[in-house]
Design a protein around this motif. Sequence first.
Motif, PDB file in Angstrom:
ATOM      1  N   ASN A  15       0.842  -1.192   0.000  1.00 49.89           N
ATOM      2  CA  ASN A  15       0.000   0.000   0.000  1.00 49.89           C
ATOM      3  C   ASN A  15       0.884   1.252   0.000  1.00 49.89           C
ATOM      4  OD1 ASN A  15      -1.847   2.014   0.391  1.00 49.89           O
ATOM      5  ND2 ASN A  15      -2.783   1.113   2.200  1.00 49.89           N
ATOM      6  N   PRO A  16       0.773   2.089  -1.016  1.00 48.87           N
ATOM      7  CA  PRO A  16       1.619   3.290  -1.044  1.00 48.87           C
ATOM      8  C   PRO A  16       1.303   4.276   0.074  1.00 48.87           C
ATOM      9  CG  PRO A  16       0.156   3.198  -2.950  1.00 48.87           C
ATOM     10  CD  PRO A  16      -0.011   1.925  -2.217  1.00 48.87           C
ATOM     11  N   LEU A  17       0.070   4.319   0.546  1.00 49.36           N
ATOM     12  CA  LEU A  17      -0.268   5.213   1.657  1.00 49.36           C
ATOM     13  C   LEU A  17       0.377   4.743   2.960  1.00 49.36           C
ATOM     14  CD1 LEU A  17      -4.027   5.898   0.885  1.00 49.36           C
ATOM     15  CD2 LEU A  17      -2.065   7.370   0.452  1.00 49.36           C
ATOM     16  N   ALA A  18       0.404   3.442   3.174  1.00 47.95           N
ATOM     17  CA  ALA A  18       1.081   2.905   4.359  1.00 47.95           C
ATOM     18  C   ALA A  18       2.577   3.169   4.279  1.00 47.95           C
ATOM     19  CB  ALA A  18       0.804   1.410   4.497  1.00 47.95           C
ATOM     20  N   ARG A  19       3.137   3.113   3.075  1.00 46.66           N
ATOM     21  CA  ARG A  19       4.555   3.389   2.890  1.00 46.66           C
ATOM     22  C   ARG A  19       4.864   4.857   3.201  1.00 46.66           C
ATOM     23  NH1 ARG A  19       5.040   2.646  -2.339  1.00 46.66           N
ATOM     24  NH2 ARG A  19       4.752   0.418  -2.073  1.00 46.66           N
ATOM     25  N   LEU A  20       4.006   5.750   2.752  1.00 48.86           N
ATOM     26  CA  LEU A  20       4.192   7.173   3.055  1.00 48.86           C
ATOM     27  C   LEU A  20       4.118   7.426   4.558  1.00 48.86           C
ATOM     28  CD1 LEU A  20       2.113   8.906   0.251  1.00 48.86           C
ATOM     29  CD2 LEU A  20       4.579   8.969   0.565  1.00 48.86           C
ATOM     30  N   HIS A  21       3.174   6.773   5.217  1.00 49.65           N
ATOM     31  CA  HIS A  21       3.049   6.938   6.667  1.00 49.65           C
ATOM     32  C   HIS A  21       4.284   6.400   7.393  1.00 49.65           C
ATOM     33  CE1 HIS A  21       1.306   7.221  10.613  1.00 49.65           C
ATOM     34  NE2 HIS A  21       1.525   5.933  10.804  1.00 49.65           N
ATOM     35  N   ARG A  22       4.749   5.215   6.992  1.00 52.34           N
ATOM     36  CA  ARG A  22       5.941   4.635   7.607  1.00 52.34           C
ATOM     37  C   ARG A  22       7.151   5.541   7.414  1.00 52.34           C
ATOM     38  NH1 ARG A  22       8.448  -0.071   4.607  1.00 52.34           N
ATOM     39  NH2 ARG A  22       9.032   1.757   3.426  1.00 52.34           N
ATOM     40  N   ASP A  23       7.305   6.087   6.222  1.00 51.92           N
ATOM     41  CA  ASP A  23       8.437   6.967   5.948  1.00 51.92           C
ATOM     42  C   ASP A  23       8.353   8.256   6.764  1.00 51.92           C
ATOM     43  OD1 ASP A  23       9.338   5.061   4.205  1.00 51.92           O
ATOM     44  OD2 ASP A  23       8.638   6.097   2.399  1.00 51.92           O
ATOM     45  N   ALA A  24       7.146   8.784   6.949  1.00 50.14           N
ATOM     46  CA  ALA A  24       6.982  10.001   7.749  1.00 50.14           C
ATOM     47  C   ALA A  24       7.311   9.729   9.217  1.00 50.14           C
ATOM     48  CB  ALA A  24       5.553  10.521   7.619  1.00 50.14           C
ATOM     49  N   VAL A  25       6.870   8.585   9.725  1.00 53.28           N
ATOM     50  CA  VAL A  25       7.185   8.220  11.113  1.00 53.28           C
ATOM     51  C   VAL A  25       8.685   8.001  11.268  1.00 53.28           C
ATOM     52  CG1 VAL A  25       6.871   6.427  12.861  1.00 53.28           C
ATOM     53  CG2 VAL A  25       4.903   7.299  11.620  1.00 53.28           C
ATOM     54  N   ALA A  26       9.301   7.340  10.307  1.00 50.74           N
ATOM     55  CA  ALA A  26      10.749   7.092  10.373  1.00 50.74           C
ATOM     56  C   ALA A  26      11.531   8.402  10.354  1.00 50.74           C
ATOM     57  CB  ALA A  26      11.181   6.196   9.219  1.00 50.74           C
ATOM     58  N   ALA A  27      11.107   9.354   9.525  1.00 51.51           N
ATOM     59  CA  ALA A  27      11.805  10.642   9.470  1.00 51.51           C
ATOM     60  C   ALA A  27      11.691  11.375  10.799  1.00 51.51           C
ATOM     61  CB  ALA A  27      11.235  11.493   8.340  1.00 51.51           C
ATOM     62  N   ARG A  28      10.508  11.311  11.392  1.00 54.77           N
ATOM     63  CA  ARG A  28      10.304  11.996  12.680  1.00 54.77           C
ATOM     64  C   ARG A  28      11.139  11.345  13.788  1.00 54.77           C
ATOM     65  NH1 ARG A  28       7.052  16.547  13.965  1.00 54.77           N
ATOM     66  NH2 ARG A  28       6.932  16.519  16.213  1.00 54.77           N
ATOM     67  N   LEU A  29      11.196  10.001  13.799  1.00 52.58           N
ATOM     68  CA  LEU A  29      11.985   9.304  14.816  1.00 52.58           C
ATOM     69  C   LEU A  29      13.483   9.550  14.625  1.00 52.58           C
ATOM     70  CD1 LEU A  29      10.083   5.903  15.013  1.00 52.58           C
ATOM     71  CD2 LEU A  29      10.097   7.720  16.708  1.00 52.58           C
ATOM     72  N   ARG A  30      13.935   9.611  13.373  1.00 46.42           N
ATOM     73  CA  ARG A  30      15.351   9.863  13.107  1.00 46.42           C
ATOM     74  C   ARG A  30      15.787  11.230  13.611  1.00 46.42           C
ATOM     75  NH1 ARG A  30      14.466   7.495   7.868  1.00 46.42           N
ATOM     76  NH2 ARG A  30      15.368   5.410   7.902  1.00 46.42           N
ATOM     77  N   LYS A  31      14.900  12.206  13.537  1.00 48.62           N
ATOM     78  CA  LYS A  31      15.257  13.553  13.977  1.00 48.62           C
ATOM     79  C   LYS A  31      15.635  13.579  15.450  1.00 48.62           C
ATOM     80  CE  LYS A  31      12.501  16.140  10.682  1.00 48.62           C
ATOM     81  NZ  LYS A  31      11.377  17.081  10.524  1.00 48.62           N
ATOM     82  N   TYR A  32      15.027  12.694  16.231  1.00 46.28           N
ATOM     83  CA  TYR A  32      15.310  12.656  17.664  1.00 46.28           C
ATOM     84  C   TYR A  32      16.178  11.470  18.068  1.00 46.28           C
ATOM     85  CZ  TYR A  32      11.844  16.304  18.120  1.00 46.28           C
ATOM     86  OH  TYR A  32      11.157  17.475  18.007  1.00 46.28           O
ATOM     87  N   GLY A  33      16.490  10.589  17.131  1.00 44.65           N
ATOM     88  CA  GLY A  33      17.338   9.449  17.447  1.00 44.65           C
ATOM     89  C   GLY A  33      16.610   8.345  18.192  1.00 44.65           C
ATOM     90  N   LEU A  34      15.314   8.198  17.947  1.00 47.93           N
ATOM     91  CA  LEU A  34      14.516   7.183  18.637  1.00 47.93           C
ATOM     92  C   LEU A  34      14.268   5.980  17.749  1.00 47.93           C
ATOM     93  CD1 LEU A  34      11.805   9.445  20.291  1.00 47.93           C
ATOM     94  CD2 LEU A  34      13.626   8.209  21.449  1.00 47.93           C
ATOM     95  N   ARG A  35      13.873   4.895  18.365  1.00 48.48           N
ATOM     96  CA  ARG A  35      13.374   3.722  17.666  1.00 48.48           C
ATOM     97  C   ARG A  35      11.886   3.604  17.960  1.00 48.48           C
ATOM     98  NH1 ARG A  35      17.900  -0.965  18.615  1.00 48.48           N
ATOM     99  NH2 ARG A  35      19.573   0.102  17.525  1.00 48.48           N
ATOM    100  N   TYR A  36      11.181   2.893  17.110  1.00 45.86           N
ATOM    101  CA  TYR A  36       9.727   2.777  17.272  1.00 45.86           C
ATOM    102  C   TYR A  36       9.375   2.092  18.593  1.00 45.86           C
ATOM    103  CZ  TYR A  36       4.859   2.194  16.020  1.00 45.86           C
ATOM    104  OH  TYR A  36       3.497   2.264  16.007  1.00 45.86           O
ATOM    105  N   ASP A  37      10.166   1.127  19.018  1.00 51.31           N
ATOM    106  CA  ASP A  37       9.898   0.430  20.280  1.00 51.31           C
ATOM    107  C   ASP A  37      10.088   1.338  21.493  1.00 51.31           C
ATOM    108  OD1 ASP A  37       9.312  -1.823  18.878  1.00 51.31           O
ATOM    109  OD2 ASP A  37      11.141  -2.903  19.382  1.00 51.31           O
TER     110      ASP A  37
END
Length: 123
Positions: A15-37
């Motif tokens: 699903n391209p929408l799920a991919r966009l959401h995952r990429d947005a979450v990953a970008a936000r987590l990278r900015k702070y150095g966090l992992r999803y867990d």
Amino acid sequence: MFSRLSAWFVNPRRNPLARLHRDAVAARLRKYGLRYDDLYDPYHDLDIREALARLPREVVDARNARLKRAMDLSMKHQYLPEDVQVLQTPFRSYLSDMLALVKKESAEREALGALPLYQRTIP
């Protein structure tokens, strides 16, 4: 039919929408150095607290250091430098295997009719 549709809907590979959401979450987590867990709250779910208690001390210490760094950056209204953001792995899981084991043990305990390990009664 519904299960196939829901599996397609949440799968970022299909699903391209799920991919966009995952990429947005990953970008936000990278900015702070966090992992999803790191976003799991041990005070909200007792299974998460039990899973964190079973992890090695080094893993829990690294989690706490990431959370402290993220809070510090957030309070300063800053992000990690770009060269450090590239090194971050926001979806590398460290908690999911242990959490699945704890949930499986909890379900087994409930099926056998025993009380959960962390259920407390007030005298």
